[in-house]
Design a protein around this motif. Sequence first.
Motif, PDB file in Angstrom:
ATOM      1  N   ILE A 107       0.887  -1.171   0.000  1.00 30.59           N
ATOM      2  CA  ILE A 107       0.000   0.000   0.000  1.00 30.59           C
ATOM      3  C   ILE A 107       0.915   1.208   0.000  1.00 30.59           C
ATOM      4  O   ILE A 107       1.623   1.465   0.979  1.00 30.59           O
ATOM      5  N   ASP A 108       0.946   1.933  -1.101  1.00 28.87           N
ATOM      6  CA  ASP A 108       1.949   2.984  -1.343  1.00 28.87           C
ATOM      7  C   ASP A 108       1.376   4.357  -1.022  1.00 28.87           C
ATOM      8  O   ASP A 108       0.549   4.899  -1.762  1.00 28.87           O
ATOM      9  N   GLY A 109       1.800   4.914   0.134  1.00 21.99           N
ATOM     10  CA  GLY A 109       1.367   6.252   0.499  1.00 21.99           C
ATOM     11  C   GLY A 109       2.003   7.327  -0.340  1.00 21.99           C
ATOM     12  O   GLY A 109       1.570   8.485  -0.317  1.00 21.99           O
ATOM     13  N   ASN A 110       3.029   6.990  -1.083  1.00 27.41           N
ATOM     14  CA  ASN A 110       3.674   7.951  -1.976  1.00 27.41           C
ATOM     15  C   ASN A 110       2.975   8.007  -3.321  1.00 27.41           C
ATOM     16  O   ASN A 110       3.365   8.771  -4.196  1.00 27.41           O
ATOM     17  N   ASN A 111       1.935   7.144  -3.508  1.00 26.26           N
ATOM     18  CA  ASN A 111       1.185   7.103  -4.773  1.00 26.26           C
ATOM     19  C   ASN A 111      -0.318   7.115  -4.488  1.00 26.26           C
ATOM     20  O   ASN A 111      -1.087   6.333  -5.033  1.00 26.26           O
ATOM     21  N   GLY A 112      -0.715   7.987  -3.546  1.00 26.86           N
ATOM     22  CA  GLY A 112      -2.129   8.145  -3.249  1.00 26.86           C
ATOM     23  C   GLY A 112      -2.748   6.943  -2.575  1.00 26.86           C
ATOM     24  O   GLY A 112      -3.970   6.737  -2.645  1.00 26.86           O
ATOM     25  N   GLY A 113      -1.947   6.086  -1.924  1.00 25.05           N
ATOM     26  CA  GLY A 113      -2.475   4.895  -1.273  1.00 25.05           C
ATOM     27  C   GLY A 113      -2.788   3.768  -2.227  1.00 25.05           C
ATOM     28  O   GLY A 113      -3.528   2.841  -1.881  1.00 25.05           O
ATOM     29  N   ALA A 114      -2.237   3.817  -3.438  1.00 30.22           N
ATOM     30  CA  ALA A 114      -2.510   2.767  -4.424  1.00 30.22           C
ATOM     31  C   ALA A 114      -1.921   1.439  -3.964  1.00 30.22           C
ATOM     32  O   ALA A 114      -0.895   1.391  -3.285  1.00 30.22           O
ATOM     33  N   ILE A 115      -2.590   0.339  -4.358  1.00 30.73           N
ATOM     34  CA  ILE A 115      -2.136  -1.011  -4.014  1.00 30.73           C
ATOM     35  C   ILE A 115      -1.307  -1.564  -5.167  1.00 30.73           C
ATOM     36  O   ILE A 115      -1.724  -1.521  -6.323  1.00 30.73           O
ATOM     37  N   LYS A 116      -0.136  -2.111  -4.829  1.00 30.72           N
ATOM     38  CA  LYS A 116       0.764  -2.656  -5.831  1.00 30.72           C
ATOM     39  C   LYS A 116       0.989  -4.137  -5.570  1.00 30.72           C
ATOM     40  O   LYS A 116       1.182  -4.543  -4.415  1.00 30.72           O
ATOM     41  N   PHE A 117       0.959  -4.950  -6.616  1.00 30.78           N
ATOM     42  CA  PHE A 117       1.115  -6.393  -6.494  1.00 30.78           C
ATOM     43  C   PHE A 117       2.431  -6.848  -7.126  1.00 30.78           C
ATOM     44  O   PHE A 117       2.785  -6.399  -8.217  1.00 30.78           O
ATOM     45  N   ASN A 118       3.130  -7.759  -6.391  1.00 32.93           N
ATOM     46  CA  ASN A 118       4.359  -8.394  -6.905  1.00 32.93           C
ATOM     47  C   ASN A 118       5.370  -7.374  -7.407  1.00 32.93           C
ATOM     48  O   ASN A 118       6.142  -7.662  -8.308  1.00 32.93           O
TER      49      ASN A 118
END
Length: 823
Positions: free
Chosen positions: A196-207
């Motif tokens: 969960i990337d707070g540096n990208n608006g809270g976007a979820i990133k997989f693998n």
Amino acid sequence: MPNWKKIALSGSNPEFSSLNVDNSVSAGSITGSLLSTNGVISSSAQLEGFVSQSGNFVANETIIATGTNSITSSNILALDTTNNYLGINQSNPEVILHMSGDGAQTAQIRMEQYNDSSDAPDIRTRKARGTSASPAKNNAGDFIYRQNSERYNGSAYTTVGQFAVDSTGSADRFRLTLTVSEDGNTIDAAANQFMIDGNNGGAIKFNNSYYFPTSDGNANEVLTTDGSGTLTFSNPIPSGTVSSSAQIASDISGSFTASSASIATDIASLVSDSGSFSTRVTAIEGFSSSIESSIYSYTGSFTGDGSSLTGIDVGEVTLKTDNFTSVTSKQVTHTFGTKDVNVTVYDSNDTLIIPASVTTTDTNTVDITFDTATTGRVVITKGGHIVTGSIQIASSSTVSDTFTAQTSYTASHTFGTSDVFVQVYDNTDSLIIPQKIKILTTGSIGLDFDTATTGKVIIGKSGHIVSGSAEVSTVSYDNVTSKPTLISSSAQIATDISGSFTATSASIASDIANISTDFGSITNNPFTASGTQITASGHIIPSANDTYDLGSTTKQWRDLFLSSGSLYIDGTKIVSSDATTLTFTTDTGQSIKLLETGADDIILQTDSGNIELKGTVEILTGKKITDSAGTKILFGDSIGITGSIDLTGTVDGIDLQAFSSSVATGLASSTADYTQLTNVPSGIISGAAQLPSGTVSGSSQITITESQISDLSHYANSDVLTYINTLGVVSGSVASDWDSVSSKPAGIVSSSAQITALTSYTETFTSQTAVTASHSLGTKNVTVSVYGSDDYMFFPTSIKTHDDNNVYVQFNSSRSGRIIITK
């Protein structure tokens, strides 16, 4: 008075009868009483409040009381004062708080909180630069929190899982990551599987590869990727596609009058001019030949039995394989949309193995675990597939059946063969091996379990597609070569058609506007919807026999209302009724059983009528007819009995056994003959003299001559058949089978055997310890099942897919049976 300064006594056990001292006494032990003159201990009562030590004290351990006046050293809490470390069940703590436990559930942390508000216990960590007395802000890239999971690999502890919170390239932006080891020894937080990337608006990133969008798309949009890790919602229909007739009506301008008149003229000319028609047919045949010599790709669907289709290349869409290397768990994703799949696992030597567990996690995921790190491949199959090409066919050769709390269960199928493969899952969707699997018939299999088990069984047969529809996957029109002149978009229609289409488009728009999508407005619709009710004006009949259910165990119909019609089960009328009677019926050979498995009663009750038993009543040996009050049973009429009566007790106070003995004694002492009887009614025959002349009194009086026997007519079978034929009776039948039909068109699939032969192979063996089965299926990705000569499935010592066309099977002793290989 002068005093002694020191007294020394010799011997192993010196004694004083009494000793008075002024200051103190020094001795290894003192028995008896001490007399005190100046505050010296004079009795044991003066020792109260002092404690005794049990055992030696250990460094770092704490002192605990073990009795009223005793203490000991304990490592329940140990304090390392040099490093300020605290140990729990650990005498030598290695960190600030060090816990140890030997045994299950001996190293747990539990926090309990009881309050009448929304507050709850929490575990809180803090990270700052500087010191506790003077904290400072974190820098970009600082670790904020780490939770590491370590395991012992046989020689050392290695980190295999990590939950982390870190600051990113900005000191005020943070990300949460989950990472697991892929080799069991190392872990790379930067190559996390979830973020969960707070540096990208809270976007979820997989693998560590692609982000999910942070907001929803529009209706009917789908996720698409740019190939560089970015997913977006977009419309799957390309620009320029005609999606409805209304679009054609609105897109095309101008008049179609002149063109329609020209078309009408051409049609009239075609009908009236047979020569021209012949020319056109020849041209069409030539165009057909050019089509046959070219390769075209089309989108759309086909429905029918496919008897005239040739050259179709169909692909495996019900097979999924995946490789794995040195792992203890493996997750495989397929697209079959069902949990009813077959899972087979091979190691790196192409030998069939049984994992620690196989779980169908959802309809498109299978999770597999191993006891040790393993390398190999997994094969997942779904019944009903054709060997090659790209047509997706619905499964027609897989049967799934569920069972609840059973120690033995029989599952039925309609494959008509004993060459099937069977897999069983429990109610957690984990693959299990029953105590026994047996082929009972060509339409059923039997399962036995060690304990009562709940789950499902999947029975499969390779191939077996007789008829149906095929849907070809979408192909871009731009990629089609050697295209004839076709309309590819509405813009081309507008350009190609000369004249005005105004009147026609207006008419089409009007017709479309009048089309109703209301459920009740559908033509020939047998159903009428009103609020929450649907009314049928015709029969409701399923499209296939013994296939579909009405409701389920979790979605049940509340009430079922039937008129005087009947209820049929398995083709037999079970319940029927009229104005006065509700009738339960069974088929020939069936019985009615009312089974109560507990200790409750089965009650037959009528308010004022009778309960009639119109047949012999049989009571199980040892069972009784009793009165509900425990007194006596009342019979309304006389009782007729065939057989003997075995009584214990009396009848109206009479002991029948004693009475019978008394009567027998009386009869034994009396004598009588016929001549002494009085009041004998007339007509009774007492001797042969009273018989009239000619009466047959014995078999010797009946005779028949040989000539009388010869007068009897005997008819042979041929005489009977001749007589029947003179009456016009048909004495035979005409039979025909598919092989006797002449002039059959080529390419027709007449049975599932024509497909099964391409995707399954059966090898029988007798008294063998090893068998090589050559199947010619051209792949190692096959499913192998082995049955003994008694039709019980068993697991051999090893199964190895030696190459694409051979499977090696070994047994621990000489066995006979068959091997079924399916693809």
